[in-house]
Design a protein around this motif. Structure first.
Motif, mmCIF file in Angstrom:
data_model
loop_
_atom_site.group_PDB
_atom_site.id
_atom_site.type_symbol
_atom_site.label_atom_id
_atom_site.label_comp_id
_atom_site.label_asym_id
_atom_site.label_seq_id
_atom_site.Cartn_x
_atom_site.Cartn_y
_atom_site.Cartn_z
ATOM 1 N N ASN A 274 52.217 38.154 44.205
ATOM 2 C CA ASN A 274 52.651 37.466 43.262
ATOM 3 C C ASN A 274 53.791 36.170 43.503
ATOM 4 O O ASN A 274 53.964 35.842 42.411
ATOM 5 C CB ASN A 274 52.598 38.610 41.732
ATOM 6 N N LEU A 275 53.402 35.858 44.341
ATOM 7 C CA LEU A 275 54.327 34.629 44.283
ATOM 8 C C LEU A 275 54.057 33.454 44.352
ATOM 9 O O LEU A 275 52.567 33.711 44.090
ATOM 10 C CB LEU A 275 55.246 35.408 46.089
ATOM 11 N N GLU A 276 55.082 32.626 43.602
ATOM 12 C CA GLU A 276 54.313 30.961 43.779
ATOM 13 C C GLU A 276 53.990 30.532 44.304
ATOM 14 O O GLU A 276 54.857 30.691 45.998
ATOM 15 C CB GLU A 276 55.877 30.089 43.176
ATOM 16 N N ARG A 277 52.812 29.866 44.822
ATOM 17 C CA ARG A 277 52.029 29.453 45.872
ATOM 18 C C ARG A 277 53.091 28.335 46.796
ATOM 19 O O ARG A 277 53.377 28.359 47.846
ATOM 20 C CB ARG A 277 51.004 28.341 45.797
ATOM 21 N N GLY A 278 54.178 28.028 46.159
ATOM 22 C CA GLY A 278 54.766 26.671 46.762
ATOM 23 C C GLY A 278 55.902 27.635 47.697
ATOM 24 O O GLY A 278 56.412 26.707 49.126
ATOM 25 N N PHE A 279 55.918 28.548 47.319
ATOM 26 C CA PHE A 279 57.119 29.097 48.081
ATOM 27 C C PHE A 279 56.193 29.593 49.731
ATOM 28 O O PHE A 279 56.796 30.170 50.515
ATOM 29 C CB PHE A 279 57.870 31.358 47.500
ATOM 30 N N ALA A 280 55.095 30.368 49.401
ATOM 31 C CA ALA A 280 54.499 29.543 51.033
ATOM 32 C C ALA A 280 54.435 28.867 51.913
ATOM 33 O O ALA A 280 54.635 29.006 52.658
ATOM 34 C CB ALA A 280 52.834 30.854 50.249
ATOM 35 N N GLU A 281 53.712 27.414 50.508
ATOM 36 C CA GLU A 281 53.895 26.730 51.428
ATOM 37 C C GLU A 281 55.339 25.882 51.933
ATOM 38 O O GLU A 281 55.444 25.470 53.211
ATOM 39 C CB GLU A 281 53.485 25.418 50.012
#
Length: 677
Positions: A274-281
């Motif tokens: 449940n981490l923000e998608r921006g972190f993965a990007e």
């Protein structure tokens, strides 16, 4: 070696054959599996390959053949998502493929989907399935192969784009048990290759490696936070005719596959946690390796966890409440049952506490909070339970709230029948517009113009006021096991608050205050006050009804025809009023017949009117027809409100009772008064 794990339901894309559509029968054939191998990303481990065996002894077709649903994009939580069903008995394994016939619903909202299927616009479908047993092996130099040898397809879904891993399946899914049977490398070398299904024909085995299927796994712990890219397309080369590509092409292919693995793994891990998608990007764009990404993701989760307050001694079972909340509710129920067994029946969870005194319950609350109570005196237990981290003050608060609310709601408030309730957003004065008659309609000739009209109005103003009191319950109450202090006192407050509301509203009737026009509420100018008082009788009530019906609007000429709905009398006239409106009396003398229009009145007896006059009686219209008296609560604080806190001025618990309330006569035309004989 067998290992038991829990898995969610999984998805695979399949193929729908529009050319097999039968318009008359509304059926179409689907190939729900070709058994191809696909890539899966594990939670914190290396990716593995998954292969579905199409051996008839390995596939449970019962749910498909029982008429499994044909859904829209795996929507499991809505009935209108069912757009058809599998024809019972049509699911079968044929030439290394799973095939079934689907019948489409005849609902109007499904018709556009059926037309698109026939036209070939919708070709992609996906199946949902559960795996009960995997055979896990790891060939030399390769990744693990999980081969499903016991699995159940349970639904088929039409999807817009079969290869789109972002097609979201947001419904929470339960887990099911799955057995992993691991095989060592020597077993693989000695036996048949696990990559080949022994039941397939040579033609199917040759064609199988070229089939591709997209997969998507839902996150059982957080279905709303799924990554946008989860599936990896894989192509397995036939073993009978291996192809040796040029070194440069092989290197490029491995690089592309490795990059796809890296990207999908990063998005998968970030989504599951449940981490923000921006972190993965950001990790993907910077080219961070999978191992380094795992470390950074764990650091991010740990940092976020530090920002969240945690509570010790809390156990939240699956599908249930916090056990501390459950215990508090049970203890409160046991105390309320002691107060009134009729009003508060004993619940099963509260039976273990019904014989315990207040001090014993306080000691147990301290023990559950981790406080050692051995050797503490009665006074020390009482003091610490009221001034520590135990939940005993919350239990007492729940008891006082429920007893106060019960007493408040059961107290008779007769004004609510003919008055209108509203909510105030603040304590500022509220201006209530007293609407007059609507302008009369005028004839409009041919090609004529509609003339404008305005509403007559008058303004009344009032505001909400705050009423309150604080009472203290000391530690001596606990020591003496005086339960009445936590039950009888709040109940008395509940009655007191309801009485206060009645005093305010009925005080308007008895005080006859001035309205915005300067005249009293009941005044001959308002045509709602009888000039000569008469006893409560048919003729007098008839005259009052006529006066209300003849009330006019602010233009002094539009007749409003107000009809009374309630006959309001003091307690001294209660019996007389009930006799007047009785429905079952048939007098022998026709001159004494009570008209139906009077018998439809609802009698309201209010003893607060006796103090002003024991002979005066009133008529009131329904608030749905015209405004009479309006009462207001502060928004979010409707009715009685109670707060508790650990005492500061006293050694105990302080209970504060509060009411935010106001009332005002808005319109005199819905009320009528006769002073009586």
């Amino acid at each position: 070696m067998d290992t038991m794990i829990e898995l969610p339901a999984m998805r695979r894309t399949a193929e729908l054959a529009p050319n097999s559509a039968d318009a008359q029968a509304r059926t179409v054939e689907v190939v729900w599996s070709a058994g191809a191998r696909v890539r899966r990303a594990s939670f914190f481990g290396e990716p593995y390959d998954e292969e579905l065996s199409l051996d008839p002894t390995h596939v449970r077709l019962e749910r498909l053949n029982a008429g499994a649903p044909f859904l829209k994009v795996h929507e499991l939580g809505a009935l209108d998502a069912v757009i058809g069903s599998v024809v019972p008995g049509s699911a079968r394994l044929e030439n290394g493929r799973g095939i079934a016939l689907v019948r489409i619903s005849e609902r109007d909202d499904v018709e556009p989907i059926w037309r698109d299927i026939q036209a070939g616009h919708i070709r992609a479908v996906s199946i949902g399935y559960q795996v009960h047993r995997f055979e896990v092996s790891k060939p030399d130099g390769g990744r693990e192969l999980w081969r499903a040898v016991d699995w159940t397809p349970f639904e088929v879904s039409a999807v817009p784009v079969g290869a789109d891993p972002a097609a979201g399946f947001r419904a929470q899914q339960s887990l099911h048990d799955c057995v992993l049977h691991r095989r060592d490398a020597s077993t693989i070398r000695q036996g048949a290759s696990p990559m080949t299904d022994p039941t397939q024909t040579p033609a199917a085995a040759a064609a199988e490696p070229h089939a591709t299927e997209e997969t998507q796994m839902t996150n059982p712990t957080n279905p709303a936070a799924e990554p946008q890219a989860r599936a990896v397309e894989t192509r397995a080369l036939p073993q009978a005719a291996p192809v040796t590509p040029p070194d440069t092409e092989a290197i490029a292919t491995r690089a592309r596959e490795g990059e796809r693995d890296r990207v999908s793994t990063i998005y998968d891990l970030a989504g599951r946690l449940n981490l923000e998608r921006g972190f993965a990007e950001d990790l993907v764009k910077r080219g961070v390796t999978v191992d380094e990404s795992r470390r950074l993701i764990l650091d991010q989760v740990a940092a976020r966890s530090d920002e969240t307050r945690t509570f010790p001694h809390v156990s939240i079972p699956l599908g249930g409440r916090d056990e501390r909340v459950t215990r508090r509710a049970a203890v409160a129920n046991a105390l309320l049952h002691r107060f009134s067994p009729t009003l508060f029946p004993l619940e099963d969870a509260a039976r273990q506490y019904r014989g315990m005194s207040l001090l014993e319950l306080a000691r147990e609350s301290l023990t559950n909070a981790g406080v050692n109570t051995r050797g503490l005196s009665r006074d020390e237990v009482a003091t610490r339970s009221l001034h520590s981290t135990s939940d005993f003050p919350e239990i007492l608060s729940a008891v006082t709230n429920k007893t106060l609310r019960q007493a408040y709601e059961t107290y008779p408030r007769t004004f609510m029948l003919f008055c209108r309730q509203v909510l105030a957003t603040d304590f500022k004065a509220m201006n209530r517009v007293q609407l007059g008659e609507a302008p009369q309609l005028l004839e409009v000739g041919e090609s004529g113009e509609f003339k404008r009209g305005t509403l007559g109005e008058s303004k009344e103003s009032y505001k909400v006021k705050t009423y309150g009191r604080v009472v203290a319950i000391t530690r001596q109450t606990l020591i003496n096991d005086d339960l009445d202090a936590f039950t009888r006192i709040p109940a008395m407050y509940g009655n007191s608050i309801a009485q206060l509301e009645s005093d305010v509203v009925w005080g308007i009737i008895t005080a006859n205050p001035a309205m915005a026009d300067g005249n009293a509420l009941f005044h001959t100018t308002h045509k709602n006050l009888a000039g000569t008082g008469t006893a409560l009788a048919v003729d007098a009530v008839g005259a009052a009804r006529a006066a209300m019906a003849l009330q006019t609007g602010f233009d002094k000429k539009t007749v409003l025809n107000v009809r009374p709905a309630f006959l309001i009398v003091p307690a001294a006239l209660e019996l007389k009023a009930e006799q007047l409106v009785a429905q079952n009396l048939v007098p022998a003398d026709t001159t004494k017949v009570v008209p139906q229009s009077i018998r439809t009145l609802s009698p309201i007896s209010e003893p607060r009117l006796d103090a002003a006059s024991a002979t005066a009686w009133y008529l009131a219209a329904s608030p749905n027809q015209i405004d009479t008296i309006e009462y207001a609560y502060l928004e979010g604080q409707q009715g009685a409100y109670i707060e508790t806190r650990n005492g500061f001025d006293v050694d105990g618990v302080e209970i504060k009772c509060r009411l935010d309330f106001g009332a005002k006569a808005i319109d005199w035309r819905g009320l009528y008064k006769n002073p009586g004989a």
